[in-house]
Design a protein around this motif. Structure first.
Motif, PDB file in Angstrom:
ATOM      1  N   GLU A 400       0.832  -1.202   0.000  1.00  0.00           N
ATOM      2  CA  GLU A 400       0.000   0.000   0.000  1.00  0.00           C
ATOM      3  C   GLU A 400       0.873   1.260   0.000  1.00  0.00           C
ATOM      4  O   GLU A 400       1.964   1.276   0.575  1.00  0.00           O
ATOM      5  CB  GLU A 400      -0.924   0.012   1.208  1.00  0.00           C
ATOM      6  CG  GLU A 400      -0.243   0.175   2.552  1.00  0.00           C
ATOM      7  CD  GLU A 400      -1.237   0.308   3.690  1.00  0.00           C
ATOM      8  OE1 GLU A 400      -2.371   0.755   3.447  1.00  0.00           O
ATOM      9  OE2 GLU A 400      -0.882  -0.052   4.836  1.00  0.00           O
ATOM     10  N   PRO A 401       0.405   2.321  -0.626  1.00  0.00           N
ATOM     11  CA  PRO A 401       1.130   3.602  -0.552  1.00  0.00           C
ATOM     12  C   PRO A 401       1.142   4.128   0.884  1.00  0.00           C
ATOM     13  O   PRO A 401       0.270   3.800   1.690  1.00  0.00           O
ATOM     14  CB  PRO A 401       0.328   4.519  -1.470  1.00  0.00           C
ATOM     15  CG  PRO A 401      -0.496   3.601  -2.322  1.00  0.00           C
ATOM     16  CD  PRO A 401      -0.777   2.392  -1.493  1.00  0.00           C
ATOM     17  N   GLN A 402       2.135   4.966   1.166  1.00  0.00           N
ATOM     18  CA  GLN A 402       2.256   5.545   2.497  1.00  0.00           C
ATOM     19  C   GLN A 402       2.147   7.069   2.416  1.00  0.00           C
ATOM     20  O   GLN A 402       2.575   7.689   1.453  1.00  0.00           O
ATOM     21  CB  GLN A 402       3.579   5.141   3.139  1.00  0.00           C
ATOM     22  CG  GLN A 402       3.690   3.639   3.377  1.00  0.00           C
ATOM     23  CD  GLN A 402       5.009   3.240   4.024  1.00  0.00           C
ATOM     24  OE1 GLN A 402       5.853   4.087   4.322  1.00  0.00           O
ATOM     25  NE2 GLN A 402       5.197   1.943   4.237  1.00  0.00           N
ATOM     26  N   ARG A 403       1.576   7.628   3.475  1.00  0.00           N
ATOM     27  CA  ARG A 403       1.407   9.070   3.566  1.00  0.00           C
ATOM     28  C   ARG A 403       2.230   9.590   4.741  1.00  0.00           C
ATOM     29  O   ARG A 403       2.136   9.075   5.858  1.00  0.00           O
ATOM     30  CB  ARG A 403      -0.068   9.429   3.765  1.00  0.00           C
ATOM     31  CG  ARG A 403      -0.324  10.937   3.839  1.00  0.00           C
ATOM     32  CD  ARG A 403      -1.816  11.252   3.921  1.00  0.00           C
ATOM     33  NE  ARG A 403      -2.446  10.736   5.119  1.00  0.00           N
ATOM     34  CZ  ARG A 403      -3.260   9.688   5.158  1.00  0.00           C
ATOM     35  NH1 ARG A 403      -3.566   9.038   4.041  1.00  0.00           N
ATOM     36  NH2 ARG A 403      -3.792   9.266   6.292  1.00  0.00           N
ATOM     37  N   ALA A 404       3.046  10.613   4.482  1.00  0.00           N
ATOM     38  CA  ALA A 404       3.831  11.257   5.534  1.00  0.00           C
ATOM     39  C   ALA A 404       3.042  12.456   6.050  1.00  0.00           C
ATOM     40  O   ALA A 404       2.798  13.409   5.313  1.00  0.00           O
ATOM     41  CB  ALA A 404       5.182  11.700   4.990  1.00  0.00           C
ATOM     42  N   GLU A 405       2.634  12.406   7.303  1.00  0.00           N
ATOM     43  CA  GLU A 405       1.884  13.487   7.936  1.00  0.00           C
ATOM     44  C   GLU A 405       2.840  14.251   8.856  1.00  0.00           C
ATOM     45  O   GLU A 405       3.169  13.794   9.947  1.00  0.00           O
ATOM     46  CB  GLU A 405       0.695  12.932   8.722  1.00  0.00           C
ATOM     47  CG  GLU A 405      -0.315  12.191   7.836  1.00  0.00           C
ATOM     48  CD  GLU A 405      -1.484  11.627   8.615  1.00  0.00           C
ATOM     49  OE1 GLU A 405      -1.424  11.652   9.877  1.00  0.00           O
ATOM     50  OE2 GLU A 405      -2.460  11.172   7.996  1.00  0.00           O
ATOM     51  N   ARG A 435      12.652  27.784  18.055  1.00  0.00           N
ATOM     52  CA  ARG A 435      12.414  26.410  18.513  1.00  0.00           C
ATOM     53  C   ARG A 435      11.369  25.790  17.603  1.00  0.00           C
ATOM     54  O   ARG A 435      10.253  26.299  17.497  1.00  0.00           O
ATOM     55  CB  ARG A 435      11.934  26.402  19.963  1.00  0.00           C
ATOM     56  CG  ARG A 435      11.731  25.006  20.553  1.00  0.00           C
ATOM     57  CD  ARG A 435      11.255  25.138  22.003  1.00  0.00           C
ATOM     58  NE  ARG A 435      11.157  23.837  22.650  1.00  0.00           N
ATOM     59  CZ  ARG A 435      10.070  23.068  22.629  1.00  0.00           C
ATOM     60  NH1 ARG A 435       8.988  23.482  21.957  1.00  0.00           N
ATOM     61  NH2 ARG A 435      10.054  21.905  23.247  1.00  0.00           N
ATOM     62  N   ASP A 436      11.738  24.720  16.936  1.00  0.00           N
ATOM     63  CA  ASP A 436      10.851  24.059  15.974  1.00  0.00           C
ATOM     64  C   ASP A 436      10.612  22.629  16.443  1.00  0.00           C
ATOM     65  O   ASP A 436      11.516  21.784  16.409  1.00  0.00           O
ATOM     66  CB  ASP A 436      11.492  24.075  14.583  1.00  0.00           C
ATOM     67  CG  ASP A 436      10.540  23.570  13.511  1.00  0.00           C
ATOM     68  OD1 ASP A 436       9.379  23.264  13.840  1.00  0.00           O
ATOM     69  OD2 ASP A 436      10.956  23.478  12.338  1.00  0.00           O
ATOM     70  N   ARG A 437       9.405  22.371  16.893  1.00  0.00           N
ATOM     71  CA  ARG A 437       9.009  21.034  17.321  1.00  0.00           C
ATOM     72  C   ARG A 437       8.353  20.351  16.130  1.00  0.00           C
ATOM     73  O   ARG A 437       7.293  20.775  15.656  1.00  0.00           O
ATOM     74  CB  ARG A 437       8.035  21.124  18.488  1.00  0.00           C
ATOM     75  CG  ARG A 437       7.412  19.795  18.922  1.00  0.00           C
ATOM     76  CD  ARG A 437       8.440  18.841  19.498  1.00  0.00           C
ATOM     77  NE  ARG A 437       7.802  17.629  20.034  1.00  0.00           N
ATOM     78  CZ  ARG A 437       8.465  16.569  20.457  1.00  0.00           C
ATOM     79  NH1 ARG A 437       9.793  16.564  20.421  1.00  0.00           N
ATOM     80  NH2 ARG A 437       7.835  15.514  20.925  1.00  0.00           N
ATOM     81  N   ARG A 438       8.985  19.294  15.623  1.00  0.00           N
ATOM     82  CA  ARG A 438       8.500  18.617  14.423  1.00  0.00           C
ATOM     83  C   ARG A 438       8.190  17.156  14.752  1.00  0.00           C
ATOM     84  O   ARG A 438       8.916  16.505  15.512  1.00  0.00           O
ATOM     85  CB  ARG A 438       9.548  18.669  13.301  1.00  0.00           C
ATOM     86  CG  ARG A 438       9.971  20.071  12.940  1.00  0.00           C
ATOM     87  CD  ARG A 438      11.060  20.074  11.888  1.00  0.00           C
ATOM     88  NE  ARG A 438      10.536  19.730  10.582  1.00  0.00           N
ATOM     89  CZ  ARG A 438      10.049  20.612   9.719  1.00  0.00           C
ATOM     90  NH1 ARG A 438      10.010  21.899  10.050  1.00  0.00           N
ATOM     91  NH2 ARG A 438       9.610  20.245   8.547  1.00  0.00           N
ATOM     92  N   LYS A 439       7.124  16.669  14.134  1.00  0.00           N
ATOM     93  CA  LYS A 439       6.820  15.249  14.246  1.00  0.00           C
ATOM     94  C   LYS A 439       6.250  14.772  12.924  1.00  0.00           C
ATOM     95  O   LYS A 439       5.707  15.555  12.141  1.00  0.00           O
ATOM     96  CB  LYS A 439       5.853  14.958  15.389  1.00  0.00           C
ATOM     97  CG  LYS A 439       4.449  15.490  15.194  1.00  0.00           C
ATOM     98  CD  LYS A 439       3.550  15.038  16.341  1.00  0.00           C
ATOM     99  CE  LYS A 439       2.102  15.471  16.119  1.00  0.00           C
ATOM    100  NZ  LYS A 439       1.208  14.985  17.186  1.00  0.00           N
ATOM    101  N   GLU A 440       6.406  13.492  12.667  1.00  0.00           N
ATOM    102  CA  GLU A 440       5.898  12.928  11.417  1.00  0.00           C
ATOM    103  C   GLU A 440       5.403  11.511  11.666  1.00  0.00           C
ATOM    104  O   GLU A 440       6.110  10.676  12.235  1.00  0.00           O
ATOM    105  CB  GLU A 440       7.000  12.923  10.346  1.00  0.00           C
ATOM    106  CG  GLU A 440       6.514  12.414   8.992  1.00  0.00           C
ATOM    107  CD  GLU A 440       7.550  12.636   7.909  1.00  0.00           C
ATOM    108  OE1 GLU A 440       7.746  13.792   7.496  1.00  0.00           O
ATOM    109  OE2 GLU A 440       8.169  11.645   7.481  1.00  0.00           O
ATOM    110  N   ASP A 441       4.176  11.265  11.208  1.00  0.00           N
ATOM    111  CA  ASP A 441       3.597   9.919  11.241  1.00  0.00           C
ATOM    112  C   ASP A 441       3.553   9.386   9.821  1.00  0.00           C
ATOM    113  O   ASP A 441       3.133  10.093   8.890  1.00  0.00           O
ATOM    114  CB  ASP A 441       2.181   9.947  11.813  1.00  0.00           C
ATOM    115  CG  ASP A 441       2.153  10.350  13.274  1.00  0.00           C
ATOM    116  OD1 ASP A 441       3.218  10.307  13.922  1.00  0.00           O
ATOM    117  OD2 ASP A 441       1.065  10.732  13.764  1.00  0.00           O
TER     118      ASP A 441
END
Length: 728
Positions: A400-405, A435-441
């Motif tokens: 399946e394709p994946q999506r980066a959120e 200050r850069d708070r980054r997250k990715e699912d």
């Protein structure tokens, strides 16, 4: 047979001695000679307040409304092509772009290296950088780290665009144009003062073209596009000491994309993209893009007595892009990989839709007046939500394709003060904390499975110190030291044999600059000389290894010189020119071999290589003339731009040699009418504007039949047209 560019690790010691003495550096400005000779100086806002360009201790290029018209600058590509030391790569579709300043470029799917500011607010994502420019009042391009004022993602510089505000005079303009490629344009502005306190301005822009690049297999042009744009601005005098500005804008664009050619450039031409090797695209799948954006902004300014002004600005951006292409760029079927017929219908379709929502806000307190102490301080916030799906079609082999959120929350605190230590000596200190708070699912698009959850915080203090000596209003010498950084981020999840890491580090920039700016003959001649030394740590090099990934280069060393001159020659003639020499090379860099062949090492030494998309030389020059012929006013200009060799990847194999292009324009003013005839790339010079090579991308190395192949995009060639504008 594999080919590698020769190692080059030479560093010119002369320039360091020159810089260390503080005898060089400057800042080119491209404002035309009439303004240079006029009573009022060229005014910029590079340091957060209006001031004379010649007095600013920064490298800054300025385009006024007259420059924009005379040079026929209609897109951000045009502005950057006219600016020495800055280079733009448009890749696969209008939203995917990489801007290089002084040897360092943005990467395709993460934080940019350029702060891109429109009407005082920084855009959150590079996808928004190539939205059409129209009804523009002024463009300022700053080179070198600008983190102290613009924050993270200004490690290379900043582009600051101001669109025209409403005025208290009713009127407007309507413009129509046509050109080759069956290109039609229409622009319009209506300025409507509603009352003494309320003014409105509506501006629109429309572009439609069949395109210029023909796919030889499909036998049709594949780079056609349509662009529709509207912007409504309101200026409201809420009291005697306060003003509210509102802006609502919309864009809708669609057209051809990924019109990529395919050839064995490495094997047949040693990686040199020139001559007969620059073939038209020949794939059997027509790439397409469609994108929509709308944005809103409000700015409120309140004077606090005679000495202070409080300003708040807030904005919202909503963006969606659909994009589809093939990845083999061939019409041979079945397509083979390492001799196996895996793809009976080719590697298509590939889809990468992008969705962006962003909220931006800034609160600033600024001193008023021209006393010995001038300062401002403020707080900045930006929330970015970015979703990108990587549907690689047949290359997923049923997965399946994946999506980066991706989610980013950035907070910045900043302050800057300038003080006249002596009547002729100004000291400026700027400091910003980001200050850069980054997250990715990473989410499966079919099953909603969470494949990975990653989060990291990137922060940095970014100081800037300048000393400017101004013995007269016609001369400035300065020295500036600054620090910038770009947040790290997240790569697509690596497999067991992949050479990239899941996360990559923040990029840090330290730069020293010294310079002179001067004007002679009562402002009719302007000269500048600029030099710089810049060190980059963890340079974020974007490569395409089946998907866009970042491989960090520990060190990149950059130094260079920039110069410019503008002169009013009399009798209506104006002359301008600019040159930038940028020596950008990797430090010690030993990295895994992305395409190891039998008998070759698993590691490759890429020390001393040119950084991608960073030509050593960029030159611009032009001559213009203004005069009268009976009731008509004439305005003519001829200009030339030169770009030296451009390497598209860090191994320095695939490259386009140096090239020059010539532009021309003739304008005729007859009362309320303006007519024009123009041409860009008059002699139809062809070159490659982007490329992916088989020595970096295993897919291209094993692709067949009759492979391996490299992929590249050619420029559009000559464009020309006519236009008519009526002002009312």
């Amino acid at each position: 047979m594999r080919q590698r560019a020769a190692r080059h690790a030479t560093r010119t010691s002369t320039i360091f001695t020159f810089l260390g003495a503080g005898l060089c550096l400057g800042t080119p400005t491209l404002a035309h000679a009439e303004e240079a000779a006029g009573e009022a100086p060229i005014v910029v806002t590079a340091r957060g307040r209006p001031e004379a360009q010649i007095a600013v201790p920064d490298t800054i290029t300025v385009y006024t409304q007259d420059d924009i018209a005379r040079r026929k600058l209609t897109t951000i590509d045009d502005f950057i092509a006219a600016t020495p030391g800055v280079f733009l790569i448009n890749d696969q579709d209008p939203g995917t772009n990489m801007i290089s300043v002084r040897g360092v470029s943005t990467n395709r799917n993460q934080s940019p290296s350029i702060a891109y500011v429109v009407d005082g607010l920084a855009l959150a994502d590079s996808e928004l950088f190539t939205l059409r420019t129209y009804d523009v009042a002024r463009v300022e391009i700053l080179k070198g780290p600008q983190g102290a004022l613009f924050g993270r993602s200004a490690s290379g510089g900043a582009v600051d665009i101001a669109t025209n505000d409403p005025t208290d005079e009713a009127g407007g303009m309507a413009s129509l144009g046509m050109g080759n490629g069956f290109t039609w344009t229409a622009d319009g502005v209506v300025n409507a003062p509603v009352s003494e306190r309320v003014q409105l301005r509506l501006a629109g822009s429309y572009r439609n073209s069949d395109g210029f690049i023909r796919n030889s297999y499909l036998d049709r042009k594949v780079d056609g596009f349509t662009s529709r744009n509207l912007r409504l601005k309101a200026k409201i005098q809420t009291s005697e000491t306060s003003t509210l500005n509102l802006r609502l804008a919309w864009a809708d664009e669609d057209g051809g994309a990924a019109y990529i050619s395919s050839e064995n450039v490495t094997g047949r031409n040693g990686g040199r993209l020139s001559g007969a090797i620059l073939t038209d695209p020949q794939g059997d799948f027509e790439g397409r893009f469609a994108r929509k954006w709308w944005g809103a902004q409000a700015t409120f300014a309140q004077d606090l007595g005679d000495t202070l002004q409080l300003t708040w600005s807030g904005g919202y951006d909503n963006y969606h892009k659909d994009f589809s292409e093939e990845l083999d760029f061939r019409h041979d079927t079945p397509v083979t990989l390492d001799g196996v017929a895996l793809f009976p219908d080719g590697i298509q379709p590939i889809s990468q839709p992008v969705d962006i929502e962003a909220w931006t806000s800034e609160l600033r307190l600024t001193s008023q007046g021209s006393g010995p102490l001038r300062w401002h301080a403020g707080v900045f916030f930006q929330r970015l939500e970015r979703d990108r799906t990587d549907d690689l079609g047949p290359l997923l082999f049923g997965a399946e394709p994946q999506r980066a959120e991706t989610r980013s929350n950035q907070i910045g605190l900043f302050a800057q003060a300038s003080y006249d230590v002596l009547p002729t000596l100004e000291a400026t200190l700027g400091l910003r904390y980001d200050r850069d708070r980054r997250k990715e699912d990473t989410i499966g698009t079919d099953t909603a499975t969470t494949y990975a959850r990653r989060a990291q915080t990137f922060d940095k203090w970014q100081p800037k110190l300048s000393l400017a000596w101004r013995p007269s209003k016609d001369f400035t010498a300065y020295v500036t030291g600054s620090v910038g950084f770009k947040a790290g981020g997240f790569n697509p999840l690596p497999g067991p044999s992949d050479i990239w890491t899941a996360n990559f580090a923040a990029e840090t920039v330290k730069s020293l600059e010294a310079g002179i700016k001067g004007q002679l003959a009562e402002g009719r001649v302007r000269l500048s000389l600029a030099g710089f030394v810049t060190d980059y740590s963890n340079f974020q090099n974007t490569v395409f290894l089946g998907n866009s990934v970042v491989l960090s280069v520990p060190k990149v060393n950059v130094h260079g010189l920039e110069a410019s001159a503008q002169a009013d020659l009399g009798q209506g003639f104006r002359l301008d020119g600019g040159a930038a020499w940028t020596h950008s090379r990797t430090g010690t860099y030993i990295t895994p071999n992305p395409t190891p062949e039998p008998g070759e090492p698993d590691l490759v030494d890429l020390t001393g290589k040119r950084t991608p998309n960073a030509p050593d030389w960029t030159l611009n020059g032009g001559i213009g003339w203004e005069g009268e012929a009976g009731p008509a006013k004439l305005d003519a200009r001829l200009s030339v731009a030169y770009v030296s060799r451009v390497d598209f990847e860090i191994d320095n194999i695939l490259h386009t040699p140096g090239y020059a292009s010539v532009d021309g324009r003739l304008g005729i003013e007859l009362g309320a009418w303006n007519l024009e005839v123009w041409a860009k790339n008059l002699f139809d010079t062809r070159w490659a504007i982007s490329a992916f090579g088989q020595q970096q991308l295993p897919l291209l190395l094993g692709l067949g039949p009759n492979g391996p192949f490299d992929s590249f995009t050619i420029n559009t060639g000559r464009q020309f047209g006519v236009g008519a504008t009526h002002r009312f």
